[in-house]
Structures are given as structure tokens and as C-alpha cells.
Motif scaffolding. Structure first.
Motif, PDB file in Angstrom:
ATOM      1  N   ALA A 259       1.298  -1.176  -0.504  1.00 57.77           N
ATOM      2  CA  ALA A 259       0.364   0.076   0.251  1.00 57.77           C
ATOM      3  C   ALA A 259       0.706   1.169  -0.410  1.00 57.77           C
ATOM      4  N   GLY A 260       1.990   1.345  -0.116  1.00 59.55           N
ATOM      5  CA  GLY A 260       3.285   2.539   0.048  1.00 59.55           C
ATOM      6  C   GLY A 260       2.938   3.175   1.453  1.00 59.55           C
ATOM      7  N   VAL A 261       2.451   2.636   2.699  1.00 61.51           N
ATOM      8  CA  VAL A 261       2.341   3.051   3.210  1.00 61.51           C
ATOM      9  C   VAL A 261       3.298   3.266   4.727  1.00 61.51           C
ATOM     10  N   SER A 262       3.622   4.282   5.112  1.00 61.20           N
ATOM     11  CA  SER A 262       5.400   4.098   6.562  1.00 61.20           C
ATOM     12  C   SER A 262       4.498   3.037   7.261  1.00 61.20           C
ATOM     13  N   LEU A 263       5.531   2.461   8.083  1.00 62.38           N
ATOM     14  CA  LEU A 263       5.432   0.870   9.033  1.00 62.38           C
ATOM     15  C   LEU A 263       6.505   1.407   9.870  1.00 62.38           C
ATOM     16  N   SER A 264       5.877   1.136  11.982  1.00 63.85           N
ATOM     17  CA  SER A 264       7.288   0.902  12.355  1.00 63.85           C
ATOM     18  C   SER A 264       6.773  -0.438  13.007  1.00 63.85           C
ATOM     19  N   THR A 265       7.097  -0.766  14.144  1.00 67.61           N
ATOM     20  CA  THR A 265       7.429  -1.802  14.437  1.00 67.61           C
ATOM     21  C   THR A 265       7.223  -2.400  16.152  1.00 67.61           C
ATOM     22  N   SER A 266       6.958  -3.110  17.227  1.00 64.72           N
ATOM     23  CA  SER A 266       7.715  -2.889  18.236  1.00 64.72           C
ATOM     24  C   SER A 266       6.575  -4.268  19.580  1.00 64.72           C
TER      25      SER A 266
END
Length: 150
Positions: free
Chosen positions: A80-87
Motif C-alpha cells: 500500500a506504500g504506507v510507512s510502518l514501524s513495529t514493536s
């Protein structure tokens, strides 16, 4: 007067279930619509947390399982071209009775400044091992952010 919705960070808690992957799809759609970022919080279940505390689970095995699921999340978001961060966070603690998956989700939302939360609701199967099923009602009751339960 109605205030328009304009989230900049959408938090989506996940636990490796199909329901949480569906929640990621909704979070991505919302983030895409509002030009927002997504943060996927992997919440470790009570059984897994106890097994880790007891030394009954191989860290490499847990890491491999969670990484495989998070790769599926990354693929969805990337498409989708969306920025992602994770934890990742323990949804339960054997030492801290107030630690609950719902409070972990809300604490993370506050720490990150998330202004929208997409939470998977209880699965139709009613599987008691689904950690986020335990969080959904709590989050719906106590969140200060807009919530979408899917």
C-alpha cells in the motif's frame, strides 16, 4: 461541531492470528486514506509469556514465529506504500498483576502518540488463546483515541 478525523499514526495490535492480520488490512486502508503511518504492536500471549519466564520456550523459535508473521504484516503495508514501524510487548506478566493486553495497547498508543487504533475483536471461534480478544473490550472501553474494532 464535528471535528474531522485526521490521524497521523494508526496503531494496530497483532498476535499472529488471522483476525489481527485482517485488522492490519483495515489499519493500512485508514493510513492510506489519511496519509498516516501504521505501527504494528506484536502482543505476546499469556501462555507464551509464562513459558518464556519458565525457560520452556526457545527464544529463537519465538523470534522465528513472530518474525514470519511480522513479515506478512510488512508485505501488506509495503504493497500500500504506507510507512510502518513495529514493536513487541508482553501482554501479561507473572510479576506485574496490572499488566493486561488492553493496558499494553493503550500504554503503547499513548507512548507513540497514536491517534487512531484498529483492534481485532474476539474471533468467532471464541478461542481463549487469542490474546487480542482479551484486549478488544478493554481498549473499546478506555481508549481516548478513535477505535475501529474489526
Amino acid at each position: 461541531m464535528t471535528v474531522p478525523l485526521s490521524p497521523s499514526l494508526v496503531l494496530v495490535p497483532v498476535d499472529g492470528s488471522e483476525e489481527s492480520l485482517t485488522a492490519v488490512e483495515y489499519a493500512v486502508a485508514i493510513a492510506d486514506e489519511y496519509d498516516a503511518a501504521v505501527h504494528a504492536l506484536y502482543v505476546v500471549s499469556e501462555d507464551m509469556a509464562r513459558a518464556i519466564d519458565a525457560g520452556a520456550v526457545d527464544d529463537a523459535s519465538l523470534a522465528a514465529d513472530s518474525e514470519a508473521f511480522m513479515q506478512a504484516v510488512m508485505n501488506l503495508v509495503e504493497d500500500a506504500g504506507v510507512s510502518l514501524s513495529t514493536s513487541m510487548a508482553y501482554g501479561f506478566s507473572t510479576r506485574q498483576l496490572s499488566r493486561h493486553p488492553g493496558s499494553v495497547v493503550l500504554d503503547t498508543a499513548e507512548e507513540l502518540g497514536a491517534d487512531f487504533v484498529v483492534v481485532p475483536r474476539e474471533p468467532v471461534s471464541g478461542d481463549p488463546d487469542e490474546v487480542l480478544a482479551k484486549a478488544a473490550e478493554y481498549v473499546l472501553l478506555y481508549a481516548s483515541q478513535p477505535i475501529l474494532s474489526v
